[in-house]
Structure formats: structure tokens, C-alpha cells
Design a protein around this motif. Structure first.
Motif, PDB file in Angstrom:
ATOM      1  N   LEU A 157      44.798  70.411   4.247  1.00  6.57           N
ATOM      2  CA  LEU A 157      44.159  69.687   5.337  1.00  6.57           C
ATOM      3  C   LEU A 157      45.178  69.481   6.447  1.00  6.57           C
ATOM      4  N   VAL A 158      44.812  69.818   7.670  1.00 12.21           N
ATOM      5  CA  VAL A 158      45.711  69.677   8.812  1.00 12.21           C
ATOM      6  C   VAL A 158      44.910  69.160  10.001  1.00 12.21           C
ATOM      7  N   GLN A 159      45.588  68.411  10.868  1.00 13.55           N
ATOM      8  CA  GLN A 159      44.919  67.879  12.051  1.00 13.55           C
ATOM      9  C   GLN A 159      44.763  68.942  13.127  1.00 13.55           C
ATOM     10  N   PRO A 160      43.774  68.805  13.983  1.00 16.80           N
ATOM     11  CA  PRO A 160      43.647  69.739  15.116  1.00 16.80           C
ATOM     12  C   PRO A 160      44.941  69.790  15.922  1.00 16.80           C
ATOM     13  N   GLN A 211      50.948  82.923  10.004  1.00 23.95           N
ATOM     14  CA  GLN A 211      51.369  81.710  10.701  1.00 23.95           C
ATOM     15  C   GLN A 211      50.245  81.300  11.638  1.00 23.95           C
ATOM     16  N   MET A 212      49.768  80.088  11.474  1.00 27.45           N
ATOM     17  CA  MET A 212      48.625  79.606  12.246  1.00 27.45           C
ATOM     18  C   MET A 212      49.065  78.395  13.069  1.00 27.45           C
ATOM     19  N   ASN A 213      48.981  78.517  14.372  1.00 20.01           N
ATOM     20  CA  ASN A 213      49.346  77.438  15.287  1.00 20.01           C
ATOM     21  C   ASN A 213      48.129  77.004  16.087  1.00 20.01           C
ATOM     22  N   SER A 214      48.245  75.839  16.708  1.00 26.86           N
ATOM     23  CA  SER A 214      47.160  75.316  17.550  1.00 26.86           C
ATOM     24  C   SER A 214      45.819  75.388  16.832  1.00 26.86           C
ATOM     25  N   LEU A 215      45.805  74.903  15.611  1.00 29.96           N
ATOM     26  CA  LEU A 215      44.599  75.007  14.791  1.00 29.96           C
ATOM     27  C   LEU A 215      43.457  74.175  15.362  1.00 29.96           C
ATOM     28  N   LYS A 216      42.261  74.715  15.194  1.00 26.92           N
ATOM     29  CA  LYS A 216      41.032  74.092  15.691  1.00 26.92           C
ATOM     30  C   LYS A 216      40.100  73.822  14.517  1.00 26.92           C
ATOM     31  N   PRO A 217      39.188  72.885  14.670  1.00 28.23           N
ATOM     32  CA  PRO A 217      38.222  72.644  13.578  1.00 28.23           C
ATOM     33  C   PRO A 217      37.469  73.902  13.174  1.00 28.23           C
ATOM     34  N   GLU A 218      37.217  74.783  14.107  1.00 27.07           N
ATOM     35  CA  GLU A 218      36.482  76.016  13.780  1.00 27.07           C
ATOM     36  C   GLU A 218      37.324  77.014  12.997  1.00 27.07           C
ATOM     37  N   ASP A 219      38.589  76.728  12.782  1.00 23.74           N
ATOM     38  CA  ASP A 219      39.420  77.553  11.905  1.00 23.74           C
ATOM     39  C   ASP A 219      39.260  77.163  10.445  1.00 23.74           C
TER      40      ASP A 219
END
Length: 116
Positions: free
Chosen positions: A11-14, A82-90
């Protein structure tokens, strides 16, 4: 036998970042391109990124271009996302994939949830 084991989902924040790993075994890792896919609840599995066997050619889905980076370490038989700037739609289950002699192999997936 071919095994793909994903890890790193949580779980990660937007706006946050995560790095997923996929450890491969049972085949000559450096001889094959590797791919990441994802499947969100109620949706079909979709392509995220792929990387050629030596890393010289990389492709990304438009939805993640500029935010995600695929890489591989052939000495460790591992592919990364590597996933940056994650969004809820990810939010999705992320799978790695190897296509060997026209047969698709999948890992069990790792859950990524982007939520505040």
C-alpha cells in the motif's frame, strides 16, 4: 521448471514510489525478453512494459510512460519495475511474464494499492 516470483507490492500513497522485483529461475534468463503486466479489479490484464534480453530495447504503455522504468540484472536473474508518481489508477496486481518457445509463463503477482 520455469518460476517467476514477484515481490515489492504494498500500500502506497498517491505520489509515492515503489520498486517491484521479479526473480526468475528454470531458464536462461539472459536469453529472453521480459515483460510486466497488471490487472486491476474488474479489468483485463494489460501490458505495462517490456525489456529485451540485454536491455537495449524497452517499451512502455502510454498510461505509465515517464513514470515507470523497467530494468533487468542478468547476473541476478531479476527484472525490476520502478514506479514513481503513483496514482490511484495504478492499483492492480502486477505480474511478470516470460515467453519461452511461444509459451507464456507468469508469476503469482504482487498487489500494488495506491490510496490515501
Amino acid at each position: 521448471q520455469v518460476q517467476l516470483v514477484e515481490s515489492g507490492g504494498t500500500l502506497v500513497q498517491p505520489g509515492g514510489s515503489l520498486r517491484l522485483s521479479c526473480a526468475a529461475s528454470g531458464f536462461t534468463f539472459s536469453s529472453y525478453a521480459m515483460r510486466w503486466y497488471r490487472q486491476a479489479p474488474g479489468k483485463e490484464r494489460e501490458f505495462v512494459a517490456d525489456i529485451s534480453r540485454l536491455g537495449g530495447t524497452i517499451n512502455y504503455a502510454d498510461s505509465i510512460k515517464g513514470r515507470f522504468t523497467i530494468s533487468r540484472d542478468n547476473a541476478k536473474n531479476t527484472v525490476y519495475l520502478q514506479m514513481n508518481s503513483l496514482k490511484p489508477e495504478d492499483t492492480a496486481v502486477y505480474y511478470c511474464n516470460a515467453r519461452i518457445f511461444m509459451v507464456d509463463y507468469w508469476g503469482q503477482g504482487t498487489q500494488v494499492t495506491v490510496s490515501s
